[in-house]
Design an enzyme around this catalytic site. Structure first.
Site, PDB file in Angstrom:
ATOM      1  N   HIS A 188     -20.166 -36.131 -16.702  1.00  0.00           N
ATOM      2  CA  HIS A 188     -19.907 -36.634 -18.048  1.00  0.00           C
ATOM      3  C   HIS A 188     -21.074 -37.427 -18.609  1.00  0.00           C
ATOM      4  CE1 HIS A 188     -15.282 -36.239 -17.903  1.00  0.00           C
ATOM      5  NE2 HIS A 188     -15.796 -35.355 -18.708  1.00  0.00           N
ATOM      6  N   GLU A 430     -21.023 -10.331 -19.233  1.00  0.00           N
ATOM      7  CA  GLU A 430     -21.561 -11.315 -18.289  1.00  0.00           C
ATOM      8  C   GLU A 430     -21.242 -10.970 -16.839  1.00  0.00           C
ATOM      9  OE1 GLU A 430     -19.844 -15.197 -19.124  1.00  0.00           O
ATOM     10  OE2 GLU A 430     -17.938 -14.323 -19.702  1.00  0.00           O
ATOM     11  N   ASN A 453     -25.687 -16.963 -18.114  1.00  0.00           N
ATOM     12  CA  ASN A 453     -25.369 -17.962 -17.079  1.00  0.00           C
ATOM     13  C   ASN A 453     -24.524 -17.320 -15.974  1.00  0.00           C
ATOM     14  OD1 ASN A 453     -26.538 -19.518 -19.009  1.00  0.00           O
ATOM     15  ND2 ASN A 453     -24.679 -20.573 -19.626  1.00  0.00           N
ATOM     16  N   ASP A 454     -23.533 -16.541 -16.411  1.00  0.00           N
ATOM     17  CA  ASP A 454     -22.713 -15.848 -15.418  1.00  0.00           C
ATOM     18  C   ASP A 454     -23.360 -14.541 -14.969  1.00  0.00           C
ATOM     19  OD1 ASP A 454     -20.417 -17.384 -14.747  1.00  0.00           O
ATOM     20  OD2 ASP A 454     -19.776 -17.180 -16.822  1.00  0.00           O
ATOM     21  N   CYS A 501     -25.778 -15.674 -25.627  1.00  0.00           N
ATOM     22  CA  CYS A 501     -25.441 -17.096 -25.732  1.00  0.00           C
ATOM     23  C   CYS A 501     -25.623 -17.821 -24.398  1.00  0.00           C
ATOM     24  CB  CYS A 501     -24.030 -17.287 -26.256  1.00  0.00           C
ATOM     25  SG  CYS A 501     -22.777 -16.529 -25.220  1.00  0.00           S
TER      26      CYS A 501
HETATM   27  C1  PEP Z   1     -22.649 -17.621 -19.903  1.00  0.00           C
HETATM   28  O1  PEP Z   1     -22.013 -17.313 -18.897  1.00  0.00           O
HETATM   29  O2  PEP Z   1     -23.837 -17.292 -20.111  1.00  0.00           O
HETATM   30  C2  PEP Z   1     -22.025 -18.435 -20.963  1.00  0.00           C
HETATM   31  C3  PEP Z   1     -22.627 -18.678 -22.100  1.00  0.00           C
HETATM   32  O3  PEP Z   1     -20.802 -18.970 -20.712  1.00  0.00           O
HETATM   33  P1  PEP Z   1     -20.509 -20.231 -19.761  1.00  0.00           P
HETATM   34  O4  PEP Z   1     -21.816 -20.894 -19.460  1.00  0.00           O
HETATM   35  O5  PEP Z   1     -19.587 -21.081 -20.553  1.00  0.00           O
HETATM   36  O6  PEP Z   1     -19.880 -19.589 -18.576  1.00  0.00           O
HETATM   37 MG    MG Z   2     -19.885 -17.393 -18.828  1.00  0.00          MG
END
Ligand code: PEP
Ligand code: MG
Length: 571
Positions: A188, A430, A453-454, A501
């Site tokens: 946090h 993803e 990210n995933d 994203c």
């Molecule tokens: C991702 O997986 O790239 C993404 C944007 O979602 P999160 O980071 O919330 O899993």
């Molecule tokens: Mg994700």
């Protein structure tokens, strides 16, 4: 104190020069001086300390600097911990068994902290720090210790940890950097530090800095280094570095509102990743055109009950209205993995990232999903909306989610509720399954948004939060680059919008590559938008030899190639 160098993990980049404010509250020496009374006396002291700790937090909520809703949620959470019957009882029990009040507080805190720290997911593990923060606040009241006052200008806070409530109170005008021993990217305190734009490092061994209070410090948030008591020449060189950085940041800020158009006229939309409508003002200031990812799970986390249709509609409406007609892509609930919420009863799992998560939960808890879809459709009357479904693996999931979306629309139609019939329906790509199936998925949706990210974690089979295997977590790995290309190509061939994203979208180095792959939109943390926009403005859409990049065998080759381009364009 002599020249000392600290190293850490960068969380929020930039450079800062300032004066160390070393926050190391020495509870042990106060506890040593503590005079224990009888059990009733100890109990009475505890009750008073608890009351005063709550009063402190209430005061921060009512009179502190303007807090964001995220900061308010954290303070609310601390207030809830101070009201937690189990926690209070554990302390009272210790006192009744003969422990002094401070010892009993410490014991109860340690027990509860250990319980959180043993949990599998990073988010819950980080809550162990919240328990300690709350316990420390009660201890300070009990022991008559002064509250930490952070006064002065250009401060470089060096601390083992900073309580979220304290971080929330740090003024952006006074604090320049935060150097923490504990904390991770999802704790946090760090979330708040990033939102405030402090140059932030975590994982720093601060023991080397004890006694540095008041010393000069040079913080490089890109390299992850802090030099305390630098030599004169070093300070002069760093001043130049700061001037260059500020000049560059000022230049980029001035141009933040201009569109991202490459030298040969290709326009890429730069959108914002947000977790709350409160972040929209900053997003607009940084030149973001709408929202490419609103993580709605933050509406659900830290709440005891599921947000109802009215509450959700109000939040989505606020976001859409603030976006002033720009497209807002709102992601449906992506809970699970490292994100948990109290209002959903989800059993602990061996492999939560491979388990009950995101659309899998939503298709299981259809009433909850339907409420979210109805709220989204209702809010669409107030702007331009795209609904995005996370973690899609199969055509069947898309069809089922789409059927529920259509059902929500027809219900609202028959109820006479007006909404935008043109709401877009898209998915996050993803998972490796979404790479293989992209051409088929594209037949059913209006857009793809690539979640790197995933995608990195699932392609490389590497837990995104595990430091031991972090060396494999790289979006420039050829396996990931080829996966991104495959998704982009499938989307382009089908004529649908393709955005990104994940964090890769906010890396200026990746921008020419993503443009060459034909992406339409890049969505990122607003603070990096000006830099990415500039990277696009200084290259041509055909600068990257895609065939060559797709033939590379290592991440170093990919990175080296893109760095070479960057150097050419900045010469
Ligand atoms: C991702 O997986 O790239 C993404 C944007 O979602 P999160 O980071 O919330 O899993
Ligand atoms: Mg994700």
């Amino acid at each position: 104190m002599g020249r000392t160098v600290l190293k850490g993990t960068p969380v929020c980049g930039g450079v800062a020069m300032g004066v160390v404010r070393y926050l190391d509250v020495d509870y042990d020496s106060f506890i040593k001086e503590y005079k224990k009374t009888d059990k009733d006396g100890e109990l009475a002291r505890f009750v008073l300390a608890l009351k005063n700790a709550k009063a402190d937090l209430d005061e921060i909520l009512s009179e502190g600097e303007k807090l964001s809703s995220e900061e308010e949620d954290i303070i609310d959470m601390h207030l809830m911990l101070l009201d937690d019957a189990g926690f209070i009882e554990a302390i009272k029990r210790g006192i009744k068994e003969g422990l002094s009040c401070p010892t009993s507080i410490r014991k109860a805190v340690t027990d509860l902290k250990n319980m959180f720290a043993a949990m599998d997911d990073e988010y819950l593990r980080d809550r162990a720090n919240d328990v300690e923060d709350v316990g420390n606040r009660v201890l300070r009241k009990l022991l008559g210790m002064p509250e930490t006052k952070v006064e002065g200008e250009n401060l470089v806070i060096v601390a083992r940890d900073v309580e979220p409530a304290l971080m929330a109170g740090f003024s952006e005008g006074k604090v320049k950097a935060v150097i923490l021993e504990n904390g991770s990217k999802t704790s946090h305190s760090v979330i708040i530090a990033k939102a405030k734009g402090f140059v932030t490092l975590v994982g720093v061994d601060i023991s080397k800095a004890s006694g540095s209070d008041g010393c000069a410090a040079l913080v490089d948030g890109k390299e992850g280094s802090v030099v305390i008591s630098p030599e004169k020449g070093e300070e002069d060189a760093f001043t130049k570095k700061c001037e260059e950085y500020n000049k560059e940041a000022g230049y980029l800020a001035e141009r933040a509102g201009d569109p991202a158009v490459s030298l040969d006229g290709r326009r890429i939309k730069i959108a914002a990743n947000v977790a709350s409508p409160d972040e929209m003002d900053k997003a607009a200031k940084m030149g973001c055109e709408g929202v490419g990812l609103y993580r709605t799970e933050f509406l659900f986390m830290d709440s005891d009950v599921l947000p109802d249709e009215e509450k959700q509609t109000a939040a989505y409406r606020e976001l859409l209205e603030k976006a002033g007609g720009n497209l807002c892509i709102i992601r449906t609930l992506d809970i699970g993995g490292d994100k948990k919420c109290r209002c959903l009863d989800i059993m602990p799992e061996e492999n939560p990232f491979l388990g009950y998560r995101a659309i899998r939960i939503c298709l299981d808890k259809k009433d909850m999903f339907k409420t979210q879809l109805r709220s989204l459709v209702r809010a669409s009357a107030y702007g331009k909306l795209g609904i995005m479904i996370p973690m899609i693996d199969t055509v069947a999931e898309i069809k089922e989610a789409k059927a529920l979306f259509e059902a929500a629309k027809s219900e609202l139609r028959s109820e006479g509720v007006s909404f935008d019939e043109e709401v877009l329906f898209g998915i996050m790509t993803e998972t490796p399954a979404s790479v293989m199936m992209a051409a088929d998925f594209a037949k059913y949706v209006d857009f793809f948004s690539i979640g790197t990210n995933d995608l990195v974690q699932y392609t490389m089979a590497v837990d995104r939060g595990n430091g031991l295997v972090a060396y494999l977590y790289d979006y420039f790995d050829p396996a990931v680059v080829r996966a991104v290309y495959a998704i982009a190509k499938a989307g382009r061939d089908a004529g649908i919008m393709v955005g990104m994203c994940g964090e890769m979208a906010g890396d200026a180095l990746a921008a020419p590559l993503l443009m060459a792959m034909g992406l339409d939109e890049l969505s990122m943390s607003p603070s990096v938008a000006p830099e990415v926009k500039e990277a696009i403005r200084t290259c041509r859409s055909d600068d990257v030899d895609l065939e060559k990049v797709l033939s590379f065998e290592t991440a170093e080759e990919v990175r080296g190639y893109l760095e070479g381009l960057l150097n050419k364009s900045t010469c």
